[in-house]
Design a protein around this motif. Sequence first.
Motif, PDB file in Angstrom:
ATOM      1  N   SER A  63       0.983  -1.212  -0.086  1.00 17.49           N
ATOM      2  CA  SER A  63      -0.006  -0.037  -0.168  1.00 17.49           C
ATOM      3  C   SER A  63       0.725   1.101  -0.194  1.00 17.49           C
ATOM      4  O   SER A  63       2.010   1.233   0.144  1.00 17.49           O
ATOM      5  N   GLY A  64       0.134   2.363  -0.268  1.00 15.01           N
ATOM      6  CA  GLY A  64       1.137   3.750  -0.344  1.00 15.01           C
ATOM      7  C   GLY A  64       1.300   4.109   1.257  1.00 15.01           C
ATOM      8  O   GLY A  64       2.229   4.740   1.508  1.00 15.01           O
ATOM      9  N   ASN A  68       5.057   4.984   2.107  1.00 14.00           N
ATOM     10  CA  ASN A  68       5.512   6.025   2.792  1.00 14.00           C
ATOM     11  C   ASN A  68       6.077   5.687   3.942  1.00 14.00           C
ATOM     12  O   ASN A  68       7.372   6.459   4.321  1.00 14.00           O
ATOM     13  N   GLU A 142       4.372  16.482  -1.223  1.00 16.62           N
ATOM     14  CA  GLU A 142       3.005  15.514  -1.824  1.00 16.62           C
ATOM     15  C   GLU A 142       2.946  16.150  -2.871  1.00 16.62           C
ATOM     16  O   GLU A 142       2.733  17.287  -3.087  1.00 16.62           O
ATOM     17  N   ASP A 172       5.658  12.067  -1.200  1.00 17.27           N
ATOM     18  CA  ASP A 172       4.594  11.163  -1.510  1.00 17.27           C
ATOM     19  C   ASP A 172       3.742  11.487  -2.632  1.00 17.27           C
ATOM     20  O   ASP A 172       3.003  12.280  -2.863  1.00 17.27           O
ATOM     21  N   ALA A 174       1.808   9.586  -4.675  1.00 18.09           N
ATOM     22  CA  ALA A 174       0.824   8.562  -4.725  1.00 18.09           C
ATOM     23  C   ALA A 174       0.268   8.567  -6.393  1.00 18.09           C
ATOM     24  O   ALA A 174       0.018   7.851  -6.915  1.00 18.09           O
ATOM     25  N   ARG A 175      -0.189  10.054  -6.445  1.00 15.55           N
ATOM     26  CA  ARG A 175      -0.681  10.337  -7.865  1.00 15.55           C
ATOM     27  C   ARG A 175       0.296  11.108  -8.909  1.00 15.55           C
ATOM     28  O   ARG A 175       0.133  12.254  -9.479  1.00 15.55           O
ATOM     29  N   CYS A 200       1.524   5.101  -5.855  1.00 16.90           N
ATOM     30  CA  CYS A 200       0.343   4.391  -5.743  1.00 16.90           C
ATOM     31  C   CYS A 200      -0.100   3.811  -7.355  1.00 16.90           C
ATOM     32  O   CYS A 200      -0.256   4.510  -8.125  1.00 16.90           O
ATOM     33  N   LYS A 203      -4.756   3.641  -7.051  1.00 13.64           N
ATOM     34  CA  LYS A 203      -5.522   4.774  -7.454  1.00 13.64           C
ATOM     35  C   LYS A 203      -5.858   5.072  -8.912  1.00 13.64           C
ATOM     36  O   LYS A 203      -6.442   3.866  -9.407  1.00 13.64           O
ATOM     37  N   SER A 211       1.911  -0.227  -4.000  1.00  9.55           N
ATOM     38  CA  SER A 211       2.368   1.001  -4.200  1.00  9.55           C
ATOM     39  C   SER A 211       3.834   0.525  -4.437  1.00  9.55           C
ATOM     40  O   SER A 211       4.293  -0.527  -4.146  1.00  9.55           O
TER      41      SER A 211
HETATM   42  C1  LIG Z   1      -3.902   6.949  -0.987  1.00 15.60           C
HETATM   43  C2  LIG Z   1      -2.831   7.768  -0.594  1.00 15.60           C
HETATM   44  C3  LIG Z   1      -1.756   7.277   0.029  1.00 15.60           C
HETATM   45  C4  LIG Z   1      -1.627   5.837   0.239  1.00 15.60           C
HETATM   46  O1  LIG Z   1      -2.945   5.413   0.506  1.00 15.60           O
HETATM   47  P1  LIG Z   1      -2.944   3.733   0.829  1.00 15.60           P
HETATM   48  O2  LIG Z   1      -4.700   3.704   0.947  1.00 15.60           O
HETATM   49  O3  LIG Z   1      -2.149   3.249   1.794  1.00 15.60           O
HETATM   50  O4  LIG Z   1      -2.633   2.963  -0.389  1.00 15.60           O
HETATM   51  C5  LIG Z   1      -0.810   8.123   0.293  1.00 15.60           C
HETATM   52  N1  LIG Z   1      -0.799   9.620  -0.182  1.00 15.60           N
HETATM   53  C6  LIG Z   1      -1.727   9.985  -0.565  1.00 15.60           C
HETATM   54  C7  LIG Z   1      -1.849  11.230  -0.925  1.00 15.60           C
HETATM   55  C8  LIG Z   1      -2.868   9.073  -1.125  1.00 15.60           C
HETATM   56  O5  LIG Z   1      -3.833   9.752  -1.897  1.00 15.60           O
END
Ligand SMILES: *Cc1c(COP(=O)(O)O)cnc(C)c1O
Length: 344
Positions: A63-64, A68, A142, A172, A174-175, A200, A203, A211
Amino acid sequence: MTENPLPVDLRSDTVTKPSAAMRKAMAEAEVGDDVYGEDPTVNRLERHLAEMLGAEAAVFCSSGTQSNLIGVLSHCQRGDEYVIGDSYHVLRHEAMGTAVFGSAAPFAIPVQPDGAVEAADVVAAIKADDQHFPRTRLLCLENTTDGRAVSLDRMKAPAEAARQAGLGVHLDGARIFNAATALGCDPRDIAAVADTVSVCLSKGLGAPVGSVLVGPADNVARARRLRKLAGGAMRQAGILAAAGLHALEHHVAGLADDHARAAQVARALIEHPAFDVREGTSHTNMVWLTCDPSSGAAFAKHMAGQGINVGRGGASMRLVLHRDVDDAALAAILSAIGSFPNPA
Ligand SMILES: *Cc1c(COP(=O)(O)O)cnc(C)c1O
């Protein structure tokens, strides 16, 4: 637990389901024991994403949150501190794992309206070498943040301030591919601002799980050990990595469509008298709207009646576009917004 019966789900881009082609890639994945380093598909995913982001090495995570966690702790020892934007996910939405598992403490600084943090706030947060203070080791950024793509210049300024003081930089991301799409840049340009980057796959990219943490080989080696410590080392994980590879190969280009659809949804909401949609409120694949709480709840109920899940509704709402919302679903969303009654 309830299953979501509504055909169009705008609560998050995490709700995407694997396509038939992705499931086929998963079913056909070559696998091995990844703890022995012998899963060819995991190895391929890690190499591929490292290459896409110009990094030395990568480690596949469940997972993210995990990515992280081990990313931050690959920089911080027990008793160290990291500087982070006060609305960022690592601080707010990851159960403070860096403190729980790693005894690394966050120090929050303000996030500006564009999603960036200021270099001056980073500098002011960095502690002197003094027995009264923790050692400040890391800046955590982020991008995208709440859907906003932070410009490269606005990322670089705090990152450079951090580096000059000897801090590492974790992103971070994620996106990160939504950010690169919105900024019109190579994702490597964003990744290059940081040392370690968490990405990630689950997403908008549409993989069911996963991730990846990328970064320098020594950080990734420490992170791999931390992943094991956290119970996150997986065995024939190639089945999952195959979904991530498929997403990276086939789903990145489609993020631009999500952004365009978000802009259309935002326009329809801005034109609707029931809502006060803050200016510039569609960011990448997310639409943010504010309204009075009762009209927000009524809106959610109305949309649910049309098969569209926007969550419970309230004074502040987020609608998220993703690859399981196609043009037919968009038309249904726009029509449902149009038929929401005006306040008296
Ligand atoms: C979704 C997300 C994560 C990681 O989330 P997980 O549900 O653990 O995969 C981390 N940072 C951001 C900004 C996110 O939107």
